[in-house]
Design a protein around this motif. Structure first.
Motif, PDB file in Angstrom:
ATOM      1  N   ALA A  19       0.741  -1.389  -0.043  1.00 37.04           N
ATOM      2  CA  ALA A  19      -0.030   0.052   0.155  1.00 37.04           C
ATOM      3  C   ALA A  19       0.913   1.440  -0.138  1.00 37.04           C
ATOM      4  N   ARG A  20       1.927   1.069   0.713  1.00 38.94           N
ATOM      5  CA  ARG A  20       2.812   2.280   0.770  1.00 38.94           C
ATOM      6  C   ARG A  20       3.339   2.496  -0.503  1.00 38.94           C
ATOM      7  N   LEU A  21       4.078   1.600  -1.013  1.00 41.33           N
ATOM      8  CA  LEU A  21       4.894   1.755  -2.364  1.00 41.33           C
ATOM      9  C   LEU A  21       3.736   2.113  -3.508  1.00 41.33           C
ATOM     10  N   GLY A  22       2.555   1.589  -3.483  1.00 42.22           N
ATOM     11  CA  GLY A  22       1.547   1.999  -4.536  1.00 42.22           C
ATOM     12  C   GLY A  22       1.312   3.631  -4.137  1.00 42.22           C
ATOM     13  N   ALA A  23       0.995   4.220  -2.999  1.00 40.46           N
ATOM     14  CA  ALA A  23       0.730   5.453  -2.505  1.00 40.46           C
ATOM     15  C   ALA A  23       1.773   6.324  -3.144  1.00 40.46           C
ATOM     16  N   GLU A  24       3.081   5.979  -2.880  1.00 39.85           N
ATOM     17  CA  GLU A  24       4.374   6.683  -3.120  1.00 39.85           C
ATOM     18  C   GLU A  24       4.638   6.540  -4.713  1.00 39.85           C
ATOM     19  N   LEU A  25       4.433   5.753  -5.289  1.00 36.66           N
ATOM     20  CA  LEU A  25       4.380   5.575  -6.778  1.00 36.66           C
ATOM     21  C   LEU A  25       3.392   6.247  -7.730  1.00 36.66           C
ATOM     22  N   ASP A  26       2.140   6.268  -7.084  1.00 40.20           N
ATOM     23  CA  ASP A  26       1.208   7.087  -7.403  1.00 40.20           C
ATOM     24  C   ASP A  26       1.185   8.633  -7.399  1.00 40.20           C
ATOM     25  N   GLY A  35      -2.129  16.108 -15.073  1.00 42.11           N
ATOM     26  CA  GLY A  35      -3.050  16.210 -15.977  1.00 42.11           C
ATOM     27  C   GLY A  35      -3.574  14.960 -16.569  1.00 42.11           C
ATOM     28  N   HIS A  36      -2.940  13.796 -16.270  1.00 37.88           N
ATOM     29  CA  HIS A  36      -3.022  12.384 -16.717  1.00 37.88           C
ATOM     30  C   HIS A  36      -3.496  11.483 -15.514  1.00 37.88           C
ATOM     31  N   GLU A  37      -4.552  11.498 -14.793  1.00 35.36           N
ATOM     32  CA  GLU A  37      -4.970  10.648 -13.487  1.00 35.36           C
ATOM     33  C   GLU A  37      -4.945   9.261 -13.840  1.00 35.36           C
ATOM     34  N   GLN A  38      -4.419   8.507 -12.983  1.00 36.79           N
ATOM     35  CA  GLN A  38      -4.765   7.296 -13.123  1.00 36.79           C
ATOM     36  C   GLN A  38      -5.998   6.707 -12.674  1.00 36.79           C
ATOM     37  N   ALA A  39      -6.778   5.963 -13.263  1.00 37.26           N
ATOM     38  CA  ALA A  39      -8.049   5.465 -12.553  1.00 37.26           C
ATOM     39  C   ALA A  39      -8.316   3.947 -12.776  1.00 37.26           C
ATOM     40  N   GLU A  40      -8.804   3.484 -11.798  1.00 35.04           N
ATOM     41  CA  GLU A  40      -9.135   2.000 -11.881  1.00 35.04           C
ATOM     42  C   GLU A  40     -10.487   1.709 -12.283  1.00 35.04           C
ATOM     43  N   PHE A  41     -10.769   0.493 -13.109  1.00 31.30           N
ATOM     44  CA  PHE A  41     -12.045   0.127 -13.146  1.00 31.30           C
ATOM     45  C   PHE A  41     -12.310  -1.526 -13.072  1.00 31.30           C
ATOM     46  N   THR A  42     -13.510  -1.800 -13.006  1.00 33.25           N
ATOM     47  CA  THR A  42     -13.775  -3.294 -12.968  1.00 33.25           C
ATOM     48  C   THR A  42     -14.859  -3.555 -13.726  1.00 33.25           C
ATOM     49  N   VAL A  43     -15.045  -4.766 -14.012  1.00 32.84           N
ATOM     50  CA  VAL A  43     -16.499  -5.309 -14.965  1.00 32.84           C
ATOM     51  C   VAL A  43     -16.564  -6.998 -14.049  1.00 32.84           C
ATOM     52  N   ARG A  44     -17.961  -6.850 -13.738  1.00 34.99           N
ATOM     53  CA  ARG A  44     -18.275  -7.992 -12.876  1.00 34.99           C
ATOM     54  C   ARG A  44     -19.474  -8.677 -13.751  1.00 34.99           C
ATOM     55  N   ILE A  45     -19.484  -9.924 -13.680  1.00 38.03           N
ATOM     56  CA  ILE A  45     -20.663 -10.768 -14.206  1.00 38.03           C
ATOM     57  C   ILE A  45     -21.052 -11.706 -12.973  1.00 38.03           C
ATOM     58  N   THR A  46     -22.348 -11.656 -12.550  1.00 43.29           N
ATOM     59  CA  THR A  46     -22.857 -12.536 -11.635  1.00 43.29           C
ATOM     60  C   THR A  46     -24.017 -13.291 -11.993  1.00 43.29           C
ATOM     61  N   ASP A  47     -24.190 -14.504 -11.457  1.00 47.82           N
ATOM     62  CA  ASP A  47     -25.600 -15.362 -11.641  1.00 47.82           C
ATOM     63  C   ASP A  47     -26.742 -14.736 -10.876  1.00 47.82           C
ATOM     64  N   ALA A  48     -27.715 -15.454 -11.250  1.00 48.47           N
ATOM     65  CA  ALA A  48     -28.943 -15.188 -10.765  1.00 48.47           C
ATOM     66  C   ALA A  48     -28.988 -15.098  -9.206  1.00 48.47           C
ATOM     67  N   LEU A  56     -13.098  -8.721 -14.370  1.00 49.29           N
ATOM     68  CA  LEU A  56     -12.134  -8.109 -14.727  1.00 49.29           C
ATOM     69  C   LEU A  56     -11.668  -6.827 -13.964  1.00 49.29           C
ATOM     70  N   SER A  57     -10.561  -6.807 -13.942  1.00 56.08           N
ATOM     71  CA  SER A  57      -9.929  -5.394 -13.328  1.00 56.08           C
ATOM     72  C   SER A  57      -8.945  -4.947 -14.172  1.00 56.08           C
ATOM     73  N   GLY A  58      -9.090  -3.616 -14.211  1.00 51.82           N
ATOM     74  CA  GLY A  58      -8.076  -2.677 -15.182  1.00 51.82           C
ATOM     75  C   GLY A  58      -8.047  -1.352 -14.805  1.00 51.82           C
ATOM     76  N   TRP A  59      -7.402  -0.487 -15.450  1.00 54.03           N
ATOM     77  CA  TRP A  59      -6.967   0.935 -15.383  1.00 54.03           C
ATOM     78  C   TRP A  59      -6.781   1.712 -16.480  1.00 54.03           C
ATOM     79  N   SER A  60      -6.896   2.937 -16.263  1.00 53.26           N
ATOM     80  CA  SER A  60      -6.567   3.776 -17.484  1.00 53.26           C
ATOM     81  C   SER A  60      -5.667   4.769 -16.732  1.00 53.26           C
ATOM     82  N   TRP A  61      -4.727   5.419 -17.901  1.00 56.24           N
ATOM     83  CA  TRP A  61      -3.919   6.398 -17.443  1.00 56.24           C
ATOM     84  C   TRP A  61      -3.791   7.281 -18.787  1.00 56.24           C
ATOM     85  N   GLY A  62      -3.925   8.517 -18.717  1.00 59.77           N
ATOM     86  CA  GLY A  62      -4.008   9.499 -19.795  1.00 59.77           C
ATOM     87  C   GLY A  62      -5.084   8.784 -21.017  1.00 59.77           C
TER      88      GLY A  62
END
Length: 141
Positions: A19-26, A35-48, A56-62
């Motif tokens: 967590a510390r390394l992630g925060a420092e590197l971010d 001006g180019h923020e990093q942001a995570e996103f997820t996609v989830r498929i669930t049954d009834a 799926l987990s992913g990210w965008s940056w610029g």
């Protein structure tokens, strides 16, 4: 500890250190690419029943996006859920004005799956692990 009072240690998983390394590197990356923020996103498929079928987990940056993890429950593989995850991730990346999306897959996982969905191989790292390869893909959106 050495003569200067500095200690170096190795160990297993360390959530606090991660967590510390992630925060420092971010923070460093954000300052370097203002001006180019990093942001995570997820996609989830669930049954009834609400159980996870695929995710799926992913990210965008610029203007770039990446897929970190993609998983489909074993009894649901071959039913098209992976393709639906990719389509949803690609749509989210486009919504974020990304022009490419990248992913890596070990040769024992799903490199053929990504190739079938328009991802072009850009690199291979051999021997990860034990004679397998880590295959890197890129897709223009």
């Amino acid at each position: 500890m050495d003569d200067s009072g500095v200690a170096i240690s190795t160990g297993g998983a360390d959530a606090e250190l991660d967590a510390r390394l992630g925060a420092e590197l971010d923070a460093f990356n954000q300052a370097a690419t203002a001006g180019h923020e990093q942001a995570e996103f997820t996609v989830r498929i669930t049954d009834a029943d609400g159980a996870l079928v695929a995710g799926l987990s992913g990210w965008s940056w610029g203007d770039r996006a990446g897929i970190e993890m993609l998983w489909v429950r074993e009894d649901s593989r071959g039913d098209g859920w992976g393709a639906r995850l990719l389509a949803a991730a690609e749509e989210e990346a486009r919504r974020r004005d990304c022009v490419t999306i990248m992913v890596s897959s070990f040769t024992f996982q799903a490199p053929g799956f990504y190739a079938r969905h328009g991802y072009e191989e850009t690199a291979r790292v051999p021997g990860i692990p034990d004679g397998h390869e880590d295959v890197y893909f890129l897709k223009r959106l």
